[in-house]
Design an enzyme around this catalytic site. Structure first.
Site, PDB file in Angstrom:
ATOM      1  N   ASP A  66      -3.383   2.598  -5.633  1.00 34.75           N
ATOM      2  CA  ASP A  66      -2.251   2.607  -4.704  1.00 34.75           C
ATOM      3  C   ASP A  66      -2.012   1.296  -3.970  1.00 34.75           C
ATOM      4  OD1 ASP A  66      -4.629   2.941  -3.357  1.00 34.75           O
ATOM      5  OD2 ASP A  66      -3.774   4.173  -1.785  1.00 34.75           O
ATOM      6  N   GLU A  67      -2.778   0.256  -4.277  1.00 37.02           N
ATOM      7  CA  GLU A  67      -2.618  -1.001  -3.549  1.00 37.02           C
ATOM      8  C   GLU A  67      -2.511  -2.181  -4.508  1.00 37.02           C
ATOM      9  OE1 GLU A  67      -5.742  -1.530  -0.622  1.00 37.02           O
ATOM     10  OE2 GLU A  67      -5.889   0.633  -0.343  1.00 37.02           O
ATOM     11  N   ASP A 117       0.854  -1.188   0.000  1.00 39.32           N
ATOM     12  CA  ASP A 117       0.000   0.000   0.000  1.00 39.32           C
ATOM     13  C   ASP A 117       0.893   1.242   0.000  1.00 39.32           C
ATOM     14  OD1 ASP A 117      -1.906   1.929   0.365  1.00 39.32           O
ATOM     15  OD2 ASP A 117      -2.795   1.035   2.169  1.00 39.32           O
TER      16      ASP A 117
HETATM   17 MG    MG Z   1      -2.491   3.975   0.271  1.00 35.76          MG
END
Ligand code: MG
Length: 416
Positions: free
Chosen positions: A106-107, A9
């Protein structure tokens, strides 16, 4: 041989990217705001310093300034840039495994079972990826290391920023069971309420709950969540076949009943759009040209297409355009027998700058739709159905992901 799965993350992603490209703001409170005109300057993301001032996602810029004063740095979101950076980071992940599954911008999960044969080795790989992302991109990530996806995701949330957390078969009861049950992936607000009524507050409460009772109150979902709490999630990290050259994604269906009004056609179009979008996201692809194909009860068919202003891989965008095309071009002299939806004009990941002005919607919709897909792959297609479909018994038997309904584009759409 055990499984080793990472969940990575990117920390405060949008704000971190802004600081990366403007070092002068690194030690200041930074917020990233949406389009000032369209969204009245709502805070979309913030860094840790802004968080310390009590600034929250969803605050207006005015509220944020009240909390922090003049030193607050406000940046307008540049989604094209974020997508570009996200791609750089994910290309590092792909050097470790062909099984990399994105969860939003973002992950991502990475299956590294083939590289690690012990907890220590898996943690070392996670640390290695972490330092490479810092060295090569300049951003920090939090990594959860575990033997399943659900716990890996929990792990990446435990220590931030720039940290690795191992949730192993021997420590998960200590680390995970004390957490609030809603931190478990797929426990939404409604499920949380049901749990509360049964005095299930922590993940541990869920793990030791009576499975018969859970099945009774929550059905199959209850059983699966109970398994997740006990570390029994065995779902795989999706595999991306980069070599496959795909020109379009399409799906169509002959309906169990002839469709007689716009509402019925709309339901079917959106359902097809969902299955198309799911396959696009599996491969990390976006498209711009939406085609709608329709066949009436006399087997007369036609196709219409239109181009979206921004590339997408979410079903709401695809469905909206396909339905618009239908409304514009179908005159209802006959009932409808079959419908198809297709998207072409494909690109992989990021495209040219400046076209991703509605990236925050895209990212939010992607996360939402990925969640629905995951639920369906675990609990069956019908676990979540569109509200309008459920009102029609016959239509509700449609499952566009079953083999009999997946019709590949070449079969259904004339080659141009
Ligand atoms: Mg994040």
């Amino acid at each position: 041989m055990g499984r080793y799965i990472l969940h990575c993350d990117l920390n405060n992603f949008y704000a971190s990217v802004e600081s990366l490209f403007d070092p002068s703001i690194r030690n200041k409170a930074v917020v990233v705001v949406g389009d000032e005109e369209k969204r009245h300057g709502i805070v979309l993301a913030k860094n840790y310093i802004a968080k310390e001032y009590g600034i929250k996602t969803g605050d207006t810029v005015w509220e944020a300034r009240q909390k922090c004063g003049e030193e607050l740095v406000c940046k307008t979101a540049r989604f094209d840039l974020y997508l570009y950076v996200s791609r750089l980071v994910k290309s590092i992940y792909r050097e470790y495994s062909s099984r990399v599954e994105s969860f939003g911008i973002d992950e991502a999960w990475i299956d590294i079972s083939h590289l690690a044969s012990s907890d220590n080795e898996a943690v070392a790989i996670a640390d290695n990826i972490r330092s490479r992302v810092i060295a090569e991109v300049g951003l920090t990530i939090s990594v959860g290391v575990s033997f399943n996806k659900v716990f890996a995701k929990l792990g990446s949330d435990m220590k931030k920023p720039n940290a690795t957390t191992l949730i192993s078969k021997s420590n998960f009861q200590d680390l995970v069971w004390k957490l609030p049950v809603e931190e478990l992936l797929y426990v939404g607000r409604a499920t949380k309420k049901k749990f509360e009524r049964s005095n299930i507050v922590t993940i541990g409460d869920l793990a030791v709950a009576d499975i018969k009772y859970l099945k009774l109150t929550l059905g199959k979902v209850g059983e699966s969540l109970w398994k997740f709490a006990r570390g029994l999630d065995d779902s795989v990290v999706s595999h991306i076949k980069d070599s496959e050259k795909i020109k379009s994604f399409g799906n169509s269906t002959t309906c169990p009943i002839d469709l007689q009004d716009n509402a019925q056609v709309k339901s079917v179009i959106y359902m097809l759009a969902e299955s198309v979008a799911e396959r696009m996201r599996e491969r990390g692809m976006y498209g711009t040209t939406v085609s709608m194909w329709v066949k009436d009860v006399d087997l007369v068919s036609f196709e219409r297409q239109a181009t979206l202003s921004t590339p997408t891989n979410v079903s709401s965008d695809i469905g909206r355009m396909a339905y618009k095309l239908f409304l514009e071009h179908y005159n209802w002299s006959k009932d409808v027998r079959a419908v198809g939806v297709r998207i072409s004009g494909l690109c992989q990941g990021v495209v040219q700058c400046d076209i991703f002005h509605n990236m925050e919607d895209l990212d939010r919709n992607q996360k939402l739709e990925s969640t629905i897909e995951n639920l369906r792959s675990r609990f069956g297609y019908n676990i979540i159905r569109r509200g309008d479909i459920m009102s029609n018994e016959l239509l509700s038997t449609l499952n566009p992901t079953s083999e009999t309904h997946i019709i590949h584009p070449i079969g259904f759409f004339k080659a141009k």
